[in-house]
Design a protein around this motif. Structure first.
Motif, PDB file in Angstrom:
ATOM      1  N   MET A  87       0.833  -1.196   0.000  1.00 34.44           N
ATOM      2  CA  MET A  87       0.000   0.000   0.000  1.00 34.44           C
ATOM      3  C   MET A  87       0.873   1.253   0.000  1.00 34.44           C
ATOM      4  O   MET A  87       0.495   2.281  -0.523  1.00 34.44           O
ATOM      5  N   ARG A  88       2.030   1.177   0.654  1.00 38.01           N
ATOM      6  CA  ARG A  88       2.939   2.321   0.712  1.00 38.01           C
ATOM      7  C   ARG A  88       4.355   1.846   0.376  1.00 38.01           C
ATOM      8  O   ARG A  88       4.653   0.654   0.487  1.00 38.01           O
ATOM      9  N   PRO A  95      12.172   9.502  12.176  1.00 35.77           N
ATOM     10  CA  PRO A  95      10.879   9.818  11.561  1.00 35.77           C
ATOM     11  C   PRO A  95       9.675   9.298  12.369  1.00 35.77           C
ATOM     12  O   PRO A  95       9.760   8.250  13.003  1.00 35.77           O
ATOM     13  N   VAL A  96       8.567  10.040  12.358  1.00 36.16           N
ATOM     14  CA  VAL A  96       7.318   9.589  12.979  1.00 36.16           C
ATOM     15  C   VAL A  96       6.113   9.737  12.042  1.00 36.16           C
ATOM     16  O   VAL A  96       5.097   9.078  12.247  1.00 36.16           O
ATOM     17  N   LEU A  97       6.210  10.621  11.034  1.00 34.54           N
ATOM     18  CA  LEU A  97       5.077  10.836  10.131  1.00 34.54           C
ATOM     19  C   LEU A  97       5.056   9.763   9.044  1.00 34.54           C
ATOM     20  O   LEU A  97       6.102   9.237   8.667  1.00 34.54           O
ATOM     21  N   CYS A  98       3.854   9.459   8.541  1.00 32.80           N
ATOM     22  CA  CYS A  98       3.684   8.391   7.544  1.00 32.80           C
ATOM     23  C   CYS A  98       4.716   8.478   6.413  1.00 32.80           C
ATOM     24  O   CYS A  98       5.429   7.525   6.118  1.00 32.80           O
ATOM     25  N   GLY A  99       4.775   9.691   5.799  1.00 32.33           N
ATOM     26  CA  GLY A  99       5.588   9.854   4.601  1.00 32.33           C
ATOM     27  C   GLY A  99       7.082   9.950   4.856  1.00 32.33           C
ATOM     28  O   GLY A  99       7.874   9.919   3.929  1.00 32.33           O
ATOM     29  N   GLU A 100       7.468  10.091   6.125  1.00 22.31           N
ATOM     30  CA  GLU A 100       8.900  10.160   6.426  1.00 22.31           C
ATOM     31  C   GLU A 100       9.561   8.793   6.241  1.00 22.31           C
ATOM     32  O   GLU A 100      10.715   8.701   5.823  1.00 22.31           O
ATOM     33  N   HIS A 154       7.690   5.938   4.755  1.00 17.87           N
ATOM     34  CA  HIS A 154       7.181   5.389   3.491  1.00 17.87           C
ATOM     35  C   HIS A 154       7.398   6.417   2.388  1.00 17.87           C
ATOM     36  O   HIS A 154       6.459   7.053   1.920  1.00 17.87           O
ATOM     37  N   ALA A 155       8.659   6.566   1.981  1.00 18.09           N
ATOM     38  CA  ALA A 155       9.009   7.575   0.980  1.00 18.09           C
ATOM     39  C   ALA A 155       9.497   6.893  -0.294  1.00 18.09           C
ATOM     40  O   ALA A 155       9.958   5.762  -0.261  1.00 18.09           O
ATOM     41  N   GLY A 156       9.398   7.592  -1.387  1.00 15.54           N
ATOM     42  CA  GLY A 156       9.931   7.100  -2.650  1.00 15.54           C
ATOM     43  C   GLY A 156       8.988   6.127  -3.340  1.00 15.54           C
ATOM     44  O   GLY A 156       7.791   6.127  -3.097  1.00 15.54           O
ATOM     45  N   GLU A 157       9.588   5.279  -4.187  1.00 20.88           N
ATOM     46  CA  GLU A 157       8.784   4.371  -5.000  1.00 20.88           C
ATOM     47  C   GLU A 157       8.382   3.142  -4.194  1.00 20.88           C
ATOM     48  O   GLU A 157       9.029   2.781  -3.229  1.00 20.88           O
ATOM     49  N   LYS A 158       7.295   2.503  -4.631  1.00 16.88           N
ATOM     50  CA  LYS A 158       6.835   1.282  -3.954  1.00 16.88           C
ATOM     51  C   LYS A 158       7.778   0.125  -4.217  1.00 16.88           C
ATOM     52  O   LYS A 158       8.276  -0.024  -5.293  1.00 16.88           O
ATOM     53  N   LEU A 214      -9.868   4.724   4.249  1.00 18.68           N
ATOM     54  CA  LEU A 214      -8.484   4.938   3.824  1.00 18.68           C
ATOM     55  C   LEU A 214      -7.566   3.980   4.595  1.00 18.68           C
ATOM     56  O   LEU A 214      -7.643   3.893   5.829  1.00 18.68           O
ATOM     57  N   PHE A 215      -6.701   3.293   3.864  1.00 18.97           N
ATOM     58  CA  PHE A 215      -5.821   2.304   4.495  1.00 18.97           C
ATOM     59  C   PHE A 215      -5.028   2.908   5.655  1.00 18.97           C
ATOM     60  O   PHE A 215      -4.956   2.342   6.746  1.00 18.97           O
ATOM     61  N   ALA A 216      -4.456   4.111   5.411  1.00 18.90           N
ATOM     62  CA  ALA A 216      -3.621   4.752   6.447  1.00 18.90           C
ATOM     63  C   ALA A 216      -4.429   5.060   7.709  1.00 18.90           C
ATOM     64  O   ALA A 216      -3.892   5.013   8.818  1.00 18.90           O
ATOM     65  N   HIS A 217      -5.722   5.355   7.548  1.00 19.47           N
ATOM     66  CA  HIS A 217      -6.564   5.628   8.718  1.00 19.47           C
ATOM     67  C   HIS A 217      -6.881   4.334   9.467  1.00 19.47           C
ATOM     68  O   HIS A 217      -6.891   4.310  10.695  1.00 19.47           O
TER      69      HIS A 217
END
Lengths: 134, 219
Positions: free
Chosen positions: A46-47, A123-128, A130-134, B91-94
């Motif tokens: 998913m990420r 990092p603590v945030l989602c995108g920190e 799960h960054a870049g390509e899958k 939403l998956f993340a939620h």
């Protein structure tokens, strides 16, 4: 005699090249750079996959022992003198029936984020993560 | 950054949910009690059949005459509401956050579906905004609060999209997403967004009166 030198120096070059190659391949084998588990393989992500420098983490003060992360629990208590080195996280964190992938994902999130928040580092945030390509 | 995250993920999230659910219960109870005092006849003429019939006509796309008269608005508004409710709930993340906090989880949208639905929400808001400015009757009825409500809805979706895409500045976007989402939840019971839970009451009232008293359609 000259011929002998030629052959031996050639052999030395090969031996050195072999050694370098061997060193590089073992380096690649032992330095962990992503969070991986066989439970995730063959499934749609998913990420993006999470980058993770294992060696750097071993040097941090907050990581006191191997079992800070490679923990072993028994009867609801974390064992002081036991670890789970060499085991995949999914060996335990998929043990509950149903929704097993979510359990494993939750376990990773809790382990990483709890420490990062406590230490106010990393990092603590989602995108920190799960960054870049899958 | 860590402090804001911890605040938004913990106390503020709890606060938003408590104000949201508490506010809904409070406002429903208040209006039902007020009606009992000032408009007692509503209770006497309450008809479950006509109430359900009215609700059905207004919740099905093009189920009412005014919806058929404004096909574009009807299409946009239904697409908007489906996406507006569907994205945050599935939403998956939620769901991962629900799983971590309460050990509950349910069906999730694919990443692509969630992104397309978010774009639908945002474009719909642009449509609503332009409509408020351009259409004279709607413009006349619009107050500052109506524009602010639109902004209140846009913020969590715009910042959520930004965070999910990982565009530059996504760290700030993620924090703004959490904070604006919590603000939206907490304000729903106390703004026009309360139509979310007042909708059945409106239909019960109008449906019962038109059906049982006037013998007419209310759609």
């Amino acid at each position: 005699m000259k011929q002998y030198h030629k052959v031996s120096s050639l052999l030395a070059v090969f031996a050195f090249a072999g050694l370098v190659f061997f060193a590089m391949s073992t380096e690649a084998q032992f330095s962990i750079t992503t969070v991986e588990d066989s439970a995730f393989s063959g499934k749609e992500r998913m990420r993006p996959i999470v980058s993770f420098d294992h060696d750097a983490h071993m040097a941090y003060d907050a990581v006191e022992d191997c079992n800070t992360c490679h923990h072993m629990w028994e009867d609801g208590k974390k064992m002081d003198n036991a670890d789970s080195i060499g085991m995949e996280c999914s060996a335990c964190h998929l043990a509950e029936p149903g929704n097993s992938e979510m359990n494993l994902i939750s376990a990773y999130h809790r382990l990483c984020r709890t420490c990062h928040l406590n230490e106010k580092a990393g990092p603590v945030l989602c995108g920190e993560c799960h960054a870049g390509e899958k | 950054m860590y402090d804001i995250y911890a605040l938004a993920r913990g106390p503020l999230a709890w606060g938003a949910f408590i104000v949201f659910f508490g506010g809904i219960i409070y406002r429903l109870a208040a209006i039902l009690l007020e009606a009992r005092k000032k408009d007692h006849v509503v209770y006497a003429y309450f008809s479950p059949y006509y109430a359900m019939r009215s609700m059905l006509h207004w919740i099905v796309p093009f189920g009412s005459r005014s919806m058929r008269q404004q096909p574009i608005l009807t299409t946009v508004t239904f697409a908007f509401h489906i996406c507006l409710i569907g994205v945050p709930l599935f939403l998956f993340a939620h769901i991962i956050l629900f799983k971590e906090s309460f050990d509950i989880s349910w069906w999730t949208l694919s990443g692509m579906a969630a992104q397309v639905m978010t774009v639908i929400v945002l474009l719909s808001c642009v449509y609503f905004f332009v409509r408020r400015i351009v259409q004279p009757d709607v413009r006349y009825l619009s107050s500052t609060a109506d524009y602010l409500i639109l902004l209140l809805v846009v913020l969590p979706f715009a910042t959520g999209f930004w965070a999910a895409r990982g565009w530059a500045g996504f760290e700030i976007a993620t924090l703004l997403h959490m904070l604006s989402g919590e603000l939206l939840l907490a304000l729903i019971p106390f703004t026009k967004l309360s139509h979310m839970f007042f909708f059945p009451l409106t239909r019960i009232y109008a449906g019962s009166e038109f059906g049982a008293v006037r013998n007419a359609k209310d759609w």
